[in-house]
Design a protein around this motif. Structure first.
Motif, PDB file in Angstrom:
ATOM      1  N   VAL A 184       0.844  -1.234   0.146  1.00 50.16           N
ATOM      2  CA  VAL A 184       0.087  -0.040  -0.092  1.00 50.16           C
ATOM      3  C   VAL A 184       1.029   1.294   0.080  1.00 50.16           C
ATOM      4  CG1 VAL A 184      -1.860   1.394   1.387  1.00 50.16           C
ATOM      5  CG2 VAL A 184      -2.039  -1.157   1.086  1.00 50.16           C
ATOM      6  N   ASN A 185       1.915   1.389   0.808  1.00 45.32           N
ATOM      7  CA  ASN A 185       2.822   2.481   0.794  1.00 45.32           C
ATOM      8  C   ASN A 185       3.590   2.454  -0.405  1.00 45.32           C
ATOM      9  OD1 ASN A 185       2.169   2.881   3.661  1.00 45.32           O
ATOM     10  ND2 ASN A 185       3.777   1.682   4.641  1.00 45.32           N
ATOM     11  N   PHE A 186       4.012   1.323  -0.907  1.00 50.68           N
ATOM     12  CA  PHE A 186       4.703   1.555  -2.207  1.00 50.68           C
ATOM     13  C   PHE A 186       3.612   2.247  -3.262  1.00 50.68           C
ATOM     14  CE2 PHE A 186       5.042  -0.301  -6.621  1.00 50.68           C
ATOM     15  CZ  PHE A 186       6.330   0.008  -6.845  1.00 50.68           C
ATOM     16  N   MET A 187       2.437   1.946  -3.489  1.00 46.96           N
ATOM     17  CA  MET A 187       1.624   2.457  -4.506  1.00 46.96           C
ATOM     18  C   MET A 187       1.177   3.732  -4.195  1.00 46.96           C
ATOM     19  SD  MET A 187      -0.914  -0.465  -5.010  1.00 46.96           S
ATOM     20  CE  MET A 187      -1.981   0.346  -6.423  1.00 46.96           C
ATOM     21  N   LYS A 188       1.320   4.185  -2.730  1.00 44.05           N
ATOM     22  CA  LYS A 188       0.957   5.834  -2.420  1.00 44.05           C
ATOM     23  C   LYS A 188       2.225   6.599  -2.906  1.00 44.05           C
ATOM     24  CE  LYS A 188      -0.632   6.859   1.404  1.00 44.05           C
ATOM     25  NZ  LYS A 188      -0.881   6.628   3.071  1.00 44.05           N
ATOM     26  N   GLN A 189       3.430   5.994  -2.633  1.00 40.56           N
ATOM     27  CA  GLN A 189       4.558   6.702  -2.891  1.00 40.56           C
ATOM     28  C   GLN A 189       4.698   7.055  -4.559  1.00 40.56           C
ATOM     29  OE1 GLN A 189       8.062   4.538  -1.141  1.00 40.56           O
ATOM     30  NE2 GLN A 189       7.199   5.207   0.881  1.00 40.56           N
ATOM     31  N   LYS A 190       4.242   5.992  -5.249  1.00 45.81           N
ATOM     32  CA  LYS A 190       4.505   6.075  -6.749  1.00 45.81           C
ATOM     33  C   LYS A 190       3.331   6.503  -7.230  1.00 45.81           C
ATOM     34  CE  LYS A 190       8.312   3.701  -6.797  1.00 45.81           C
ATOM     35  NZ  LYS A 190       9.881   4.553  -6.930  1.00 45.81           N
ATOM     36  N   ASP A 191       2.445   7.057  -6.687  1.00 43.20           N
ATOM     37  CA  ASP A 191       0.994   7.922  -7.236  1.00 43.20           C
ATOM     38  C   ASP A 191       0.270   6.855  -8.202  1.00 43.20           C
ATOM     39  OD1 ASP A 191       1.392  10.320  -5.944  1.00 43.20           O
ATOM     40  OD2 ASP A 191       2.661  11.014  -7.609  1.00 43.20           O
ATOM     41  N   LEU A 192       0.238   5.473  -7.568  1.00 43.52           N
ATOM     42  CA  LEU A 192      -0.460   4.526  -8.407  1.00 43.52           C
ATOM     43  C   LEU A 192      -1.870   4.022  -7.827  1.00 43.52           C
ATOM     44  CD1 LEU A 192       2.703   1.834  -8.360  1.00 43.52           C
ATOM     45  CD2 LEU A 192       1.465   3.302 -10.110  1.00 43.52           C
ATOM     46  N   LEU A 193      -2.816   3.962  -8.317  1.00 41.53           N
ATOM     47  CA  LEU A 193      -4.280   3.823  -8.068  1.00 41.53           C
ATOM     48  C   LEU A 193      -4.809   2.500  -7.986  1.00 41.53           C
ATOM     49  CD1 LEU A 193      -7.093   5.086  -7.476  1.00 41.53           C
ATOM     50  CD2 LEU A 193      -7.253   5.255  -9.857  1.00 41.53           C
ATOM     51  N   VAL A 194      -4.336   1.680  -9.065  1.00 39.69           N
ATOM     52  CA  VAL A 194      -4.697   0.290  -9.244  1.00 39.69           C
ATOM     53  C   VAL A 194      -3.878  -0.624  -9.291  1.00 39.69           C
ATOM     54  CG1 VAL A 194      -5.919  -0.936 -10.886  1.00 39.69           C
ATOM     55  CG2 VAL A 194      -6.764   1.315 -10.683  1.00 39.69           C
ATOM     56  N   PHE A 195      -3.815  -1.863  -8.369  1.00 37.46           N
ATOM     57  CA  PHE A 195      -3.290  -2.886  -8.305  1.00 37.46           C
ATOM     58  C   PHE A 195      -4.123  -3.915  -9.509  1.00 37.46           C
ATOM     59  CE2 PHE A 195      -1.067  -6.770  -7.341  1.00 37.46           C
ATOM     60  CZ  PHE A 195       0.286  -6.544  -6.841  1.00 37.46           C
ATOM     61  N   ALA A 265      -8.494   0.118   0.281  1.00 35.27           N
ATOM     62  CA  ALA A 265      -9.760   1.088   0.135  1.00 35.27           C
ATOM     63  C   ALA A 265      -9.588   2.254   1.175  1.00 35.27           C
ATOM     64  CB  ALA A 265     -10.938   0.518   0.498  1.00 35.27           C
ATOM     65  N   ASP A 266      -9.146   1.865   2.151  1.00 39.39           N
ATOM     66  CA  ASP A 266      -8.854   3.184   3.354  1.00 39.39           C
ATOM     67  C   ASP A 266      -7.964   4.321   2.528  1.00 39.39           C
ATOM     68  OD1 ASP A 266     -10.610   1.828   4.854  1.00 39.39           O
ATOM     69  OD2 ASP A 266      -8.826   0.814   6.014  1.00 39.39           O
ATOM     70  N   GLU A 267      -7.151   3.862   1.830  1.00 40.83           N
ATOM     71  CA  GLU A 267      -6.035   4.809   1.251  1.00 40.83           C
ATOM     72  C   GLU A 267      -6.527   5.475  -0.203  1.00 40.83           C
ATOM     73  OE1 GLU A 267      -3.890   6.021   3.104  1.00 40.83           O
ATOM     74  OE2 GLU A 267      -4.016   4.683   4.597  1.00 40.83           O
ATOM     75  N   GLY A 268      -7.664   5.042  -0.743  1.00 34.20           N
ATOM     76  CA  GLY A 268      -8.121   5.367  -2.038  1.00 34.20           C
ATOM     77  C   GLY A 268      -7.735   4.661  -3.042  1.00 34.20           C
ATOM     78  N   LEU A 269      -7.250   3.165  -2.536  1.00 31.64           N
ATOM     79  CA  LEU A 269      -6.594   2.496  -3.759  1.00 31.64           C
ATOM     80  C   LEU A 269      -7.598   1.471  -4.191  1.00 31.64           C
ATOM     81  CD1 LEU A 269      -3.045   1.846  -2.260  1.00 31.64           C
ATOM     82  CD2 LEU A 269      -3.719   3.727  -3.676  1.00 31.64           C
ATOM     83  N   LEU A 270      -7.380   0.848  -5.369  1.00 34.56           N
ATOM     84  CA  LEU A 270      -8.249  -0.354  -5.874  1.00 34.56           C
ATOM     85  C   LEU A 270      -7.456  -1.475  -6.233  1.00 34.56           C
ATOM     86  CD1 LEU A 270     -10.393   1.979  -8.361  1.00 34.56           C
ATOM     87  CD2 LEU A 270     -10.899   1.296  -6.172  1.00 34.56           C
TER      88      LEU A 270
END
Length: 288
Positions: A184-195, A265-270
């Protein structure tokens, strides 16, 4: 930045030796008190003596250079007895732990306290062709999970890509069994939305050679890419482990996806899950 001796002075407390050099000297040829800072702090916190529980190597701390005759005679007698070493003191010491049940709680008398955590519900929708969460537009890139490949060498792990369902027994971290919070932190740092999640092309990395042959044994190579279905515990699949049961879900696989979906979802990721994998049709039957 330059440092001088005044910035990091040498200090010596309670030394019994010949002194030479500059520094701070205190309690020379003497015993520093308290002998144990830990037990001194414990006694201060508990507001009572703790000598009965303190296990400290016994030492005569009389450092007088002009003792009374009686004391000097006792010290002279002690000189005939070999000094107690730490090793002998540990070996001779006997620790008898208490096995008394007095005061212990019985599990049947402990009342269960249930803490209810409010469940956070997020509303994800596609409005006018735009993905929204709780009415806010979701923006960002996507990350595709590794389908295969990977090595367990240290110099390779730094180059690895996060994966939710990659598994390495007993080892956690990037390139191994990823911690969901780290993904989750990796995606937030890279401005990634969808896994973008696919299950692995195969479980055992020996299959990377694309050979359509049965492996001679079950000595599989990690890292392992888990499949959505569980093992049957019966028969022998071509990689040497038991056959899959396509009617039995892999509980670990789906639990990992569920954990990411909830925390993401708590961090706005999908999480975008590819339920069907047609790569073997497009490339090689060796994937199966």
């Amino acid at each position: 930045m330059l440092y001088t001796a005044a910035d990091a002075p040498n200090r010596a407390y309670g030394c019994w030796a010949q002194f030479s050099g500059d520094g701070e000297w205190d309690e020379s040829n003497n015993h520093v008190q308290p002998r144990s800072l830990f037990y001194a702090q414990l006694a201060e916190r508990l507001q009572k003596g703790v000598d009965e529980r303190a296990r400290i190597l016994p030492r005569n701390t009389n450092a007088s250079s002009s003792p009374k005759v009686e004391v000097a005679m006792e010290l002279a007698k002690e000189a005939y007895t070999p000094r107690l070493t730490l090793q002998h003191w540990i070996e001779e010491g006997q620790f008898a732990p208490s096995t008394a049940s007095t005061g212990l709680k019985v599990i049947d008398t402990i009342k269960e306290k249930i803490i209810k955590t409010p469940v956070k519900h997020t509303d994800i929708s596609i409005t006018n062709g735009r993905i929204q969460m709780d009415g806010a537009l979701l923006v960002g890139g996507s990350h595709s999970t590794p389908w295969w490949n990977g090595k367990l060498r240290t110099n390779y792990l730094e180059k690895a890509s996060p994966a939710i369902t990659r598994f390495v027994p007993g080892r956690e971290g990037l390139g191994l069994t990823d911690r969901i919070d780290s993904v989750v932190n990796f995606m937030k740092q890279k401005d990634l939305l969808v896994f973008d999640q696919n299950y692995g092309l195969w479980y055992d990395r020996r299959r990377d050679d694309h050979e359509r042959v049965r492996r001679r044994d079950g000595d599989v190579w990690g890292p392992f890419y888990e499949q959505p279905f569980g093992r049957s515990g019966q028969g022998t699949a071509w990689e040497g482990l038991s056959k899959y049961d396509l009617k039995r879900p892999n509980a670990w696989y789906w639990a990992r996806l569920k954990e990411f979906a909830e925390k993401g979802a708590d961090e706005g990721l999908l999480l975008f899950h590819e339920n069907y994998f047609q790569h073997n049709i497009l490339e090689a039957g060796a994937h199966w």
